[in-house]
Design an enzyme around this catalytic site. Structure first.
Site, mmCIF file in Angstrom:
data_model
loop_
_atom_site.group_PDB
_atom_site.id
_atom_site.type_symbol
_atom_site.label_atom_id
_atom_site.label_comp_id
_atom_site.label_asym_id
_atom_site.label_seq_id
_atom_site.Cartn_x
_atom_site.Cartn_y
_atom_site.Cartn_z
ATOM 1 C CG ASN A 144 126.011 65.551 63.347
ATOM 2 O OD1 ASN A 144 125.747 64.404 62.999
ATOM 3 N ND2 ASN A 144 127.212 65.911 63.765
ATOM 4 C CG ASP A 145 124.479 61.331 59.122
ATOM 5 O OD1 ASP A 145 125.129 62.023 58.300
ATOM 6 O OD2 ASP A 145 124.420 60.096 59.070
ATOM 7 C CD1 TRP A 161 122.777 70.605 58.673
ATOM 8 C CD2 TRP A 161 120.573 70.477 59.039
ATOM 9 N NE1 TRP A 161 122.574 69.887 59.824
ATOM 10 C CE2 TRP A 161 121.236 69.799 60.077
ATOM 11 C CE3 TRP A 161 119.175 70.525 59.059
ATOM 12 C CZ2 TRP A 161 120.568 69.171 61.117
ATOM 13 C CZ3 TRP A 161 118.498 69.896 60.098
ATOM 14 C CH2 TRP A 161 119.192 69.238 61.114
ATOM 15 C CB THR A 169 129.823 71.736 57.659
ATOM 16 O OG1 THR A 169 129.136 70.720 56.930
ATOM 17 C CG2 THR A 169 129.008 72.106 58.880
ATOM 18 C CG ASP A 181 128.322 64.153 59.849
ATOM 19 O OD1 ASP A 181 129.190 63.921 58.983
ATOM 20 O OD2 ASP A 181 127.330 63.432 60.017
ATOM 21 C CD1 TRP A 217 125.535 69.812 64.323
ATOM 22 C CD2 TRP A 217 123.738 68.847 65.247
ATOM 23 N NE1 TRP A 217 125.964 69.033 65.352
ATOM 24 C CE2 TRP A 217 124.888 68.423 65.938
ATOM 25 C CE3 TRP A 217 122.491 68.381 65.647
ATOM 26 C CZ2 TRP A 217 124.827 67.550 67.016
ATOM 27 C CZ3 TRP A 217 122.449 67.504 66.714
ATOM 28 C CH2 TRP A 217 123.589 67.102 67.379
ATOM 29 C CG ASP A 243 125.231 71.281 55.947
ATOM 30 O OD1 ASP A 243 126.201 71.219 56.727
ATOM 31 O OD2 ASP A 243 124.359 70.395 55.871
ATOM 32 C CE1 TYR A 274 127.738 70.031 53.861
ATOM 33 C CE2 TYR A 274 128.788 68.109 52.890
ATOM 34 C CZ TYR A 274 128.748 69.098 53.862
ATOM 35 O OH TYR A 274 129.722 69.152 54.824
HETATM 36 N N1 ABN Z 1 125.289 68.320 57.553
HETATM 37 C C1 ABN Z 1 126.292 67.710 56.800
HETATM 38 C C2 ABN Z 1 125.776 66.602 55.958
HETATM 39 C C3 ABN Z 1 125.493 66.868 54.638
HETATM 40 C C4 ABN Z 1 125.012 65.841 53.831
HETATM 41 C C5 ABN Z 1 124.804 64.602 54.379
HETATM 42 C C6 ABN Z 1 125.092 64.357 55.704
HETATM 43 C C7 ABN Z 1 125.586 65.361 56.505
#
Ligand code: ABN
Length: 172
Positions: free
Chosen positions: A146-147, A150, A163, A74, A99, A118, A160
Site C-alpha cells: 500500500n506504500d 496512487w 486517503t 497508509d 489499494w 488517495d 497526494y
Molecule cells: N497511498 C498513500 C501514499 C501516498 C504517497 C506515498 C505513499 C503512500
C-alpha cells in the site's frame, strides 16, 4: 342424469346472461386487470432497514487511526482534511487506482472490503497520519503493497493530499 345436469347448466347460463350485460362483464374484467397492473406500483420498502443503533453497527471515530475501516491505511485521513471517509476534500479528486484491504467491523461482526483511494490534486494534508498497514507487503511486491502514491495515474497529477477508506463490499 346427464340430461338433467345439462338442462340445469343451460338454465343457469341463460339466467346469468339475462342478468349480466356484456358491457358490465368487460368492465369487471378491465377492473381486475387494472388492479393487477397497479399492485406492483404500490410503494414498498426496499433494502435493509436502518440499524436500530447505528453507533453499534459502525463504532468509532473516522478521524482517529483506530477506526475499524482504517485497518490497512497508509496516509493522511481525509476525514481530518476537510473530506470524509468516502469523499475527497474540495479541490481534490479520488485516484482511479487503489489499494484494497479487508477490515473487521466489531459492531456487526462482518469483514468488509475497503478501498483506500488517495485524493489527488493538492499537496499533502499533513493531519492525522495513519499507518496501520494490515496485510501490507513490502514495495518489491507491488500488487500487495500500500506504500504507493496512487495519484500517479490521475488526471489531476501526482499531488497526494489524503486517503479515503471506502467500503466496496462484504468479504465472504
Ligand atoms: N497511498 C498513500 C501514499 C501516498 C504517497 C506515498 C505513499 C503512500
Amino acid at each position: 342424469m346427464a340430461q338433467r345436469l345439462d338442462a340445469w347448466v343451460e338454465r343457469m347460463a341463460r339466467d346469468l346472461a339475462r342478468r349480466a350485460s356484456r358491457r358490465r362483464f368487460l368492465g369487471s374484467v378491465g377492473a381486475v386487470l387494472f388492479g393487477a397492473a397497479t399492485v406492483p406500483l404500490l410503494p414498498v420498502a426496499r433494502g435493509a432497514p436502518p440499524p436500530a443503533d447505528p453507533t453499534r453497527a459502525d463504532p468509532g471515530d473516522p478521524q482517529t487511526c483506530e477506526y475499524w475501516r482504517h485497518c490497512a491505511v497508509d496516509g493522511f485521513l481525509c476525514s481530518c482534511c476537510g473530506g470524509s471517509i468516502h469523499s475527497c476534500p474540495p479541490g481534490t479528486e479520488p485516484s482511479a487506482v487503489t489499494w484494497v484491504g479487508t477490515c473487521h467491523n466489531p459492531g456487526d461482526g462482518h469483514d468488509y472490503i475497503v478501498s483506500y483511494n488517495d485524493c489527488c490534486g493538492k499537496s499533502e494534508c499533513g493531519r492525522c497520519l495513519c499507518t496501520r498497514n494490515e496485510n501490507d507487503k513490502p514495495l518489491y511486491m507491488p500488487f500487495a503493497s500500500n506504500d504507493y502514491n496512487w495519484c500517479a495515474g490521475s488526471q489531476s497529477g501526482i499531488g497526494y493530499h489524503c486517503t479515503l477508506s471506502r467500503i466496496v463490499g462484504v468479504a465472504k
